[in-house]
Design an enzyme around this catalytic site. Structure first.
Site, short mmCIF file in Angstrom:
data_model
loop_
_atom_site.label_atom_id
_atom_site.label_comp_id
_atom_site.label_asym_id
_atom_site.label_seq_id
_atom_site.Cartn_x
_atom_site.Cartn_y
_atom_site.Cartn_z
N HIS A 1 -38.31 -34.66 -7.73
CA HIS A 1 -39.67 -34.21 -7.50
C HIS A 1 -40.10 -33.24 -8.59
CE1 HIS A 1 -43.21 -33.80 -4.95
NE2 HIS A 1 -43.28 -32.62 -5.52
N ASP B 1 -48.84 -32.55 6.13
CA ASP B 1 -48.90 -32.25 4.70
C ASP B 1 -49.97 -33.08 4.01
OD1 ASP B 1 -47.98 -31.26 2.07
OD2 ASP B 1 -47.50 -33.37 1.81
N ARG C 1 -55.99 -28.43 0.24
CA ARG C 1 -55.62 -27.43 -0.76
C ARG C 1 -56.16 -27.81 -2.13
NH1 ARG C 1 -49.76 -27.94 -0.76
NH2 ARG C 1 -49.72 -26.36 -2.35
N SER D 1 -44.82 -28.09 1.42
CA SER D 1 -45.44 -29.38 1.15
C SER D 1 -44.41 -30.36 0.58
CB SER D 1 -46.59 -29.18 0.15
OG SER D 1 -46.99 -30.39 -0.40
N LYS E 1 -42.02 -33.64 2.92
CA LYS E 1 -41.94 -35.07 2.57
C LYS E 1 -40.51 -35.46 2.24
CE LYS E 1 -45.10 -34.31 -0.54
NZ LYS E 1 -46.32 -33.63 -0.83
N1 URA Z 1 -46.48 -31.28 -5.08
C1 URA Z 1 -46.48 -31.37 -3.72
O1 URA Z 1 -45.99 -32.33 -3.13
N2 URA Z 1 -47.06 -30.39 -3.05
C2 URA Z 1 -47.59 -29.31 -3.64
O2 URA Z 1 -48.07 -28.46 -2.95
C3 URA Z 1 -47.57 -29.21 -5.05
C4 URA Z 1 -46.99 -30.22 -5.75
#
Ligand code: URA
Length: 419
Positions: A82, A161, A168, A183, A187
């Protein structure tokens, strides 16, 4: 409980209890709490922060808002990557074919563009037919058959989320360590991988503006991963200037294909290789990053990465012929040259300004319901640190809508410094 009181408490710097967090998250997900109250709470969190316990509570509340996948039945190691988001950051796309060629399963659940940053899903959707909207059954089937699925968050995975992320994005409340941690981790934990690699960006084009803040975010992500009984490694990477040469969805697929051939710009290829090496070490495929890097580089010439990418595209209903013919991804109708106003050295090519410029051309969204233009974007001919002559081309702007050009050019000028 009243939402007003929860907002008030955080606004005054109080620590939210687990039941207050649950109340806000459940209420917002079900639609009982409106956007404007959640937006106010997000802004209060942005200014007052959350401690680790609140962050963990928010992560758990968001995981619990949806379903969880169980990947424990797979024989091969599972690892996801990620990135915290950047400009020109297409690395997930070449990374997945590389890692899966080493028999690691990559359950990749990605996001869309957020603020000035691009999103893997938007990029993949530049490939005709590519389907990222895949439910649990097909996700697990793809992992079994093809060692990966590159999908969007389904309605059922951390739905809290999904709603919060979009809110956001349009309320200037992204850059908060607690909110970003919850966030991302909601996931990742729901998706079920056992290992994670985090690419935490810092600099003008990142959500974390300094290396110290990026380090804090990396610690926060790693700590939540550990508490959840999974393993993580991280890289801190510079996002003061765009990564690679392409910014914009279709253009970034073109660059990804070049990387998979062992080409492409050095900065994006090097970062892909570094992240790949870390993933192969954390999953136990290689003992050291050096060994992993050697093997990763050896395989470019075999064509195995392109074969893997073609298979991934095909399995997700896309047209794999784009690998041989990038023209099958519809290019923008117009190209405008952005030229140097003077001779000198490019001292600064600011990632944030260049990211906003690409967004203004149509590559990103201003409002959550906006459609994006997959073909729009910026191709860098010169990079930070390069010398230029007066009137030499620095970048090419790919666009369809003439009305968007002036604003985009203005942002490029603002982000460029030639000395
Ligand atoms: N990536 C995400 O999944 N969430 C965030 O808040 C910022 C970047």
């Amino acid at each position: 409980m009243r939402m007003y009181d929860v907002i008030y408490k955080k606004r005054e710097g109080g620590k939210l209890t687990r039941s207050e967090i649950d109340y806000a998250i459940k209420g917002y997900t079900s639609g009982e709490i409106p956007d404007y109250q959640l937006a106010a709470l997000l802004m209060a969190v942005f200014f007052k922060g959350m401690d680790f316990e609140e962050t963990l509570g928010l992560t758990e509340a968001m995981v619990s808002s949806g379903e969880k996948y169980d990947l424990s039945g797979f024989d091969l190691p599972t690892c996801d990557k990620h990135s915290t988001g950047g400009v020109g950051d297409k690395i997930s796309i070449p990374l997945v074919p590389i890692i899966t060629s080493f028999d690691v399963i990559v359950p990749m659940m990605s996001g869309r563009g957020l603020g000035h940053t691009g999103g893997t899903l938007d990029k993949l959707e530049s490939i005709p037919g590519f389907n990222v909207n895949i439910g649990k059954k097909d996700f697990l089937r793809l992992l079994k058959k093809n060692r990966t699925a590159m999908i969007g968050q389904t309605e059922k995975i951390a739905p809290a989320d999904k709603k919060l992320y979009a809110l956001r994005d349009v309320t200037a409340t992204v850059e908060s360590i607690g909110l970003i941690t919850a966030s991302i981790m909601s996931k990742k934990l729901a998706e079920g991988a056992q290992h994670f690699i985090f690419d935490v960006k810092f600099g003008s084009g990142a959500f974390m503006k300094t290396r110290a803040l990026a380090e804090k975010l990396a610690c926060s992500l790693t700590k939540v991963t550990g508490i959840a009984g999974r393993k993580a490694a991280h890289v801190l990477s510079d996002m003061n200037t765009p990564l690679g040469n392409m910014i914009g969805n279709r253009l970034e697929i073109v660059e990804s294909i070049d990387i998979l051939k062992g080409g492409g710009p050095e900065d994006s290829r090097n970062l892909t290789e570094l992240l790949a090496a870390k993933m192969l070490v954390i999953t136990g495929i290689f003992r050291t990053e050096q060994e992993a890097l050697k093997e990763i580089r050896k395989r470019y010439s075999t064509g195995v990465y392109l074969e893997r990418f073609a298979k991934i595209i095909e399995m997700q209903a896309g047209d794999p012929r784009v690998i041989e013919n990038v023209g099958l991804m519809k290019p923008a109708r117009n190209i405008k040259e952005f030229k140097a106003s003077r001779r000198g050295l490019i001292k600064r090519m600011d990632a944030f300004e260049f990211g906003i410029s690409a967004l203004m051309l149509g590559a990103g969204r201003n409002r959550k319901e906006d459609h994006i233009d997959h073909s729009a974007g910026i191709e860098l001919i010169k990079k930070e640190g390069d010398k230029v002559a007066k009137n030499e081309v620095i970048a090419l702007l790919h666009y369809n809508n003439e009305n968007l050009l002036a604003g985009a050019l203005q942002r490029l000028r603002a982000g460029l410094c030639i000395e």
